[in-house]
Each structure stands twice: as structure tokens, then as C-alpha cells.
Design an enzyme around this catalytic site. Structure first.
Site, PDB file in Angstrom:
ATOM      1  N   GLY A   1       0.853  -1.182   0.000  1.00 52.88           N
ATOM      2  CA  GLY A   1       0.000   0.000   0.000  1.00 52.88           C
ATOM      3  C   GLY A   1       0.882   1.223   0.000  1.00 52.88           C
ATOM      4  O   GLY A   1       2.109   1.115  -0.078  1.00 52.88           O
ATOM      5  N   THR A   2       0.253   2.369   0.105  1.00 47.79           N
ATOM      6  CA  THR A   2       1.030   3.614   0.198  1.00 47.79           C
ATOM      7  C   THR A   2       1.612   3.726   1.602  1.00 47.79           C
ATOM      8  O   THR A   2       1.316   2.916   2.493  1.00 47.79           O
ATOM      9  CB  THR A   2       0.121   4.838  -0.014  1.00 47.79           C
ATOM     10  OG1 THR A   2      -0.889   4.814   1.005  1.00 47.79           O
ATOM     11  CG2 THR A   2      -0.516   4.855  -1.386  1.00 47.79           C
TER      12      THR A   2
ATOM     13  N   CYS B   1      -0.773   3.687   5.448  1.00 47.54           N
ATOM     14  CA  CYS B   1      -2.066   3.015   5.250  1.00 47.54           C
ATOM     15  C   CYS B   1      -2.279   1.904   6.278  1.00 47.54           C
ATOM     16  O   CYS B   1      -3.282   1.190   6.209  1.00 47.54           O
ATOM     17  CB  CYS B   1      -2.204   2.492   3.827  1.00 47.54           C
ATOM     18  SG  CYS B   1      -1.149   1.088   3.489  1.00 47.54           S
TER      19      CYS B   1
ATOM     20  N   GLU C   1       8.941  -2.964   6.168  1.00 49.75           N
ATOM     21  CA  GLU C   1       9.750  -2.087   5.307  1.00 49.75           C
ATOM     22  C   GLU C   1      10.463  -2.942   4.250  1.00 49.75           C
ATOM     23  O   GLU C   1      11.637  -2.720   3.924  1.00 49.75           O
ATOM     24  CB  GLU C   1      10.764  -1.269   6.136  1.00 49.75           C
ATOM     25  CG  GLU C   1      10.174  -0.469   7.286  1.00 49.75           C
ATOM     26  CD  GLU C   1       9.280   0.715   6.860  1.00 49.75           C
ATOM     27  OE1 GLU C   1       9.195   0.998   5.639  1.00 49.75           O
ATOM     28  OE2 GLU C   1       8.659   1.338   7.742  1.00 49.75           O
TER      29      GLU C   1
ATOM     30  N   GLN D   1      10.256  -3.024   1.191  1.00 52.62           N
ATOM     31  CA  GLN D   1      10.723  -2.347  -0.027  1.00 52.62           C
ATOM     32  C   GLN D   1      12.220  -2.080   0.018  1.00 52.62           C
ATOM     33  O   GLN D   1      12.868  -1.929  -1.019  1.00 52.62           O
ATOM     34  CB  GLN D   1       9.953  -1.027  -0.254  1.00 52.62           C
ATOM     35  CG  GLN D   1      10.297   0.125   0.682  1.00 52.62           C
ATOM     36  CD  GLN D   1       9.524   0.091   1.998  1.00 52.62           C
ATOM     37  OE1 GLN D   1       8.777  -0.839   2.241  1.00 52.62           O
ATOM     38  NE2 GLN D   1       9.681   1.116   2.842  1.00 52.62           N
TER      39      GLN D   1
HETATM   40  N1  LIG Z   1      -4.248   9.320  16.104  1.00 57.28           N
HETATM   41  C1  LIG Z   1      -4.689   8.295  15.344  1.00 57.28           C
HETATM   42  N2  LIG Z   1      -5.900   7.778  15.564  1.00 57.28           N
HETATM   43  C2  LIG Z   1      -6.365   6.736  14.830  1.00 57.28           C
HETATM   44  N3  LIG Z   1      -5.678   6.152  13.857  1.00 57.28           N
HETATM   45  C3  LIG Z   1      -4.475   6.647  13.582  1.00 57.28           C
HETATM   46  C4  LIG Z   1      -3.900   7.725  14.313  1.00 57.28           C
HETATM   47  N4  LIG Z   1      -2.671   7.976  13.801  1.00 57.28           N
HETATM   48  C5  LIG Z   1      -2.491   7.075  12.816  1.00 57.28           C
HETATM   49  N5  LIG Z   1      -3.572   6.284  12.681  1.00 57.28           N
HETATM   50  C6  LIG Z   1      -3.780   5.183  11.728  1.00 57.28           C
HETATM   51  O1  LIG Z   1      -2.559   4.558  11.525  1.00 57.28           O
HETATM   52  C7  LIG Z   1      -2.330   4.446  10.111  1.00 57.28           C
HETATM   53  C8  LIG Z   1      -0.841   4.409   9.890  1.00 57.28           C
HETATM   54  O2  LIG Z   1      -0.380   3.210  10.453  1.00 57.28           O
HETATM   55  P1  LIG Z   1       1.087   2.638  10.169  1.00 57.28           P
HETATM   56  O3  LIG Z   1       1.001   1.193  10.537  1.00 57.28           O
HETATM   57  O4  LIG Z   1       2.093   3.473  10.862  1.00 57.28           O
HETATM   58  O5  LIG Z   1       1.191   2.841   8.578  1.00 57.28           O
HETATM   59  P2  LIG Z   1       2.239   2.305   7.511  1.00 57.28           P
HETATM   60  O6  LIG Z   1       3.097   1.263   8.158  1.00 57.28           O
HETATM   61  O7  LIG Z   1       1.402   1.772   6.374  1.00 57.28           O
HETATM   62  O8  LIG Z   1       3.008   3.512   7.064  1.00 57.28           O
HETATM   63  C9  LIG Z   1      -3.059   5.640   9.515  1.00 57.28           C
HETATM   64  O9  LIG Z   1      -3.438   5.446   8.187  1.00 57.28           O
HETATM   65  C10 LIG Z   1      -4.293   5.693  10.402  1.00 57.28           C
HETATM   66  O10 LIG Z   1      -5.266   4.787   9.927  1.00 57.28           O
HETATM   67  C1  LIG Z   2       8.049   7.107  -1.055  1.00 60.75           C
HETATM   68  C2  LIG Z   2       9.370   6.814  -0.413  1.00 60.75           C
HETATM   69  C3  LIG Z   2       9.439   6.474   0.924  1.00 60.75           C
HETATM   70  N1  LIG Z   2      10.628   6.237   1.495  1.00 60.75           N
HETATM   71  C4  LIG Z   2      10.687   5.892   2.924  1.00 60.75           C
HETATM   72  C5  LIG Z   2       9.984   6.830   3.867  1.00 60.75           C
HETATM   73  C6  LIG Z   2       9.675   5.936   5.069  1.00 60.75           C
HETATM   74  O1  LIG Z   2      10.827   5.916   5.907  1.00 60.75           O
HETATM   75  C7  LIG Z   2       9.468   4.562   4.424  1.00 60.75           C
HETATM   76  C8  LIG Z   2       8.018   4.160   4.308  1.00 60.75           C
HETATM   77  O2  LIG Z   2       7.533   3.879   5.593  1.00 60.75           O
HETATM   78  P1  LIG Z   2       5.961   3.670   5.916  1.00 60.75           P
HETATM   79  O3  LIG Z   2       6.001   2.900   7.208  1.00 60.75           O
HETATM   80  O4  LIG Z   2       5.366   2.892   4.793  1.00 60.75           O
HETATM   81  O5  LIG Z   2       5.363   5.020   6.062  1.00 60.75           O
HETATM   82  O6  LIG Z   2      10.024   4.657   3.114  1.00 60.75           O
HETATM   83  C9  LIG Z   2      11.789   6.281   0.755  1.00 60.75           C
HETATM   84  O7  LIG Z   2      12.877   6.015   1.268  1.00 60.75           O
HETATM   85  N2  LIG Z   2      11.733   6.603  -0.561  1.00 60.75           N
HETATM   86  C10 LIG Z   2      10.567   6.886  -1.170  1.00 60.75           C
HETATM   87  O8  LIG Z   2      10.573   7.196  -2.387  1.00 60.75           O
END
Ligand SMILES: Nc1ncnc2c1ncn2[C@@H]1O[C@H](COP(=O)(O)OP(=O)(O)O)[C@@H](O)[C@H]1O
Ligand SMILES: Cc1cn([C@H]2C[C@H](O)[C@@H](COP(=O)(O)O)O2)c(=O)[nH]c1=O
Length: 216
Positions: free
Chosen positions: A9-10, A13, A87, A89
Site C-alpha cells: 500500500g502507500t 495506510c 519495510e 521495499q
Molecule cells: N491518532 C490516530 N488515531 C487513529 N488512527 C491513527 C492515528 N494515527 C495514525 N492512525 C492510523 O494509523 C495508520 C498508519 O499506520 P502505520 O502502521 O504506521 O502505517 P504504515 O506502516 O502503512 O506507514 C493511519 O493510516 C491511520 O489509519
Molecule cells: C516514497 C518513499 C518512501 N521512502 C521511505 C519513507 C519511510 O521511511 C518509508 C516508508 O515507511 P511507511 O512505514 O510505509 O510510512 O520509506 C523512501 O525512502 N523513498 C521513497 O521514495
């Protein structure tokens, strides 16, 4: 049958949150996971979610052999019933091949979590290999949203709120970066193509060029 599953996902998410939930549910049933990560924002050897949960993990270095690491771990009489790789990627394609071998030869489920594309909407090499090898690719159900309200499908890198398209593929950062530092923002494809972030859309809306012309 054990599986290699790629949860993608992005940014922002809920991938790391889901990884922690899978870990919690399995460890609550007495199973032991091997948790790998690389470059988590919370620091080395951590798997963290924006909801505040964090757990210890094995930091994967350049050139680490994940299959050999697990064989070594198991041959010391230690347990691993499943594998989580966050992570993902940032893993090298060879390390994804090693995870596939963990599924096939060690018969462990491997759950990998990561963003598919970078700030230029190009596949990360590790994510590309996951798409090529995974038994299943699961797109996260909690959708991140673009500032316009559409589903966010792309990751933009920003400096001072302005989208940039030059720079290294890997720059660790967050979606809540302060105004002058490198940050990220999730966008729909339309606004990623037009390089229109929340800040630039707001500025455009306030610009006198787009205010209605008053006569007289
Ligand atoms: N204060 C908050 N209250 C409820 N949900 C939150 C809050 N902050 C973040 N989130 C949820 O956590 C998600 C991000 O979770 P995370 O596992 O860190 O994402 P990812 O690993 O995909 O980057 C957000 O999209 C949102 O749904
Ligand atoms: C788009 C993009 C992201 N990154 C890095 C930024 C964050 O440290 C991670 C993604 O973490 P998340 O838990 O999914 O939010 O990736 C990067 O290095 N380069 C990129 O282009």
C-alpha cells in the site's frame, strides 16, 4: 501450505499496524515469530506503527542472508514459527528470494509489508521481486486519502510542502514532516502527476490569479 504474502500500500495506510496485529495474534497462541525490518523511523531493530505500538526486530543489513539466518537460528534449537518482514521495499531482490526459500524449504509463512513504489512512482527493487514471487499480494483495506478526498495511490516526497522529483530513492521520513524538511505526502495519481500537494493546492486556491474578477 505456507505462503509468501506481500501486504502492500502507500505510506501511512496501516501496514506496520497490521504486522504488529499478526504478531500479536500469533504470539497470543504460543507461536514465535522472526521479525525482520530495515530503516524503521523508530530506529535500528524496531518495528513501529504510527498508532504508538512498537516491537523489537532484527535489523536487516546489506548483504544479510535471511534464509541462512533462519537456518542458523533453528539449528541452535531456537524457535521460529513464522516470519514478518516490515519495510520490505528496502530489502534487496536477493533477500526476497531468500524469503521465498524460507517458505518453500523451511515451510514457514512469510508476511512481508512494504510500499510498492517510490516518490517517482517507480517500483522499489525489493517490492518488484515481491510482486514477482509472492503467493498473494494483499492491498491494505484502510485507504489513505489524497487531500482531494480520492483514494491515495502514490507517495510524493516534499520539501517545504512542495513535491520534488529528484533525489536518492531511499530517504527515511514521515508524512508529518515539518515545513522545511524532507517529508512525504500520499496523493491520488491525478495530483501526483500534476505535482499538486495539499500545500500547493492551498496556495493556488489563495492566489489572486484564481480569484473571481470584480467589475468596476
Ligand atoms: N491518532 C490516530 N488515531 C487513529 N488512527 C491513527 C492515528 N494515527 C495514525 N492512525 C492510523 O494509523 C495508520 C498508519 O499506520 P502505520 O502502521 O504506521 O502505517 P504504515 O506502516 O502503512 O506507514 C493511519 O493510516 C491511520 O489509519
Ligand atoms: C516514497 C518513499 C518512501 N521512502 C521511505 C519513507 C519511510 O521511511 C518509508 C516508508 O515507511 P511507511 O512505514 O510505509 O510510512 O520509506 C523512501 O525512502 N523513498 C521513497 O521514495
Amino acid at each position: 501450505m505456507p505462503e509468501l504474502v506481500f501486504f502492500s500500500g502507500t505510506m501511512d495506510c496501516g501496514k506496520s499496524t497490521l504486522a504488529l496485529q499478526i504478531e500479536h495474534n500469533r504470539s497470543a497462541r504460543g507461536l514465535t515469530g522472526m521479525i525482520f525490518t530495515r530503516n524503521d523511523r523508530a530506529g535500528e531493530g524496531k518495528l513501529s506503527s504510527r498508532l504508538g505500538l512498537v516491537t523489537d526486530a532484527v535489523e536487516v543489513g546489506d548483504g544479510a542472508d535471511l534464509y541462512a539466518y533462519l537456518v542458523d537460528h533453528l539449528s541452535q534449537g531456537r524457535r521460529a514459527d513464522y516470519v514478518i518482514a516490515d519495510e520490505a521495499q528496502f530489502l534487496a531482490p536477493e533477500q526476497i528470494d531468500q524469503l521465498a526459500r524460507v517458505v518453500d524449504d523451511l515451510e514457514l509463512d512469510v508476511y512481508a509489508f512494504g510500499i510498492t513504489t517510490d516518490f517517482r512512482s517507480k517500483l522499489f527493487p525489493g517490492s518488484q521481486r515481491l510482486v514477482e514471487l509472492a503467493d498473494r499480494v494483499e492491498v491494505l483495506q484502510v485507504e489513505a486519502l489524497c487531500w482531494c478526498g480520492a483514494r491515495a495511490t502514490h507517495n510524493a516526497r516534499t520539501v517545504g510542502g512542495v513535491m520534488v522529483v529528484e533525489g536518492a530513492q531511499v530517504v527515511v521520513g514521515d508524512v508529518t514532516g515539518s515545513a522545511d524538511e524532507v517529508g512525504y505526502e500520499v496523493l491520488c495519481r491525478r495530483h501526483h502527476r500534476r505535482r499538486m500537494t495539499a500545500a500547493t493546492a492551498r496556495a493556488a486556491a489563495l492566489s489572486p490569479d484564481v480569484l473571481p474578477v470584480t467589475s468596476g
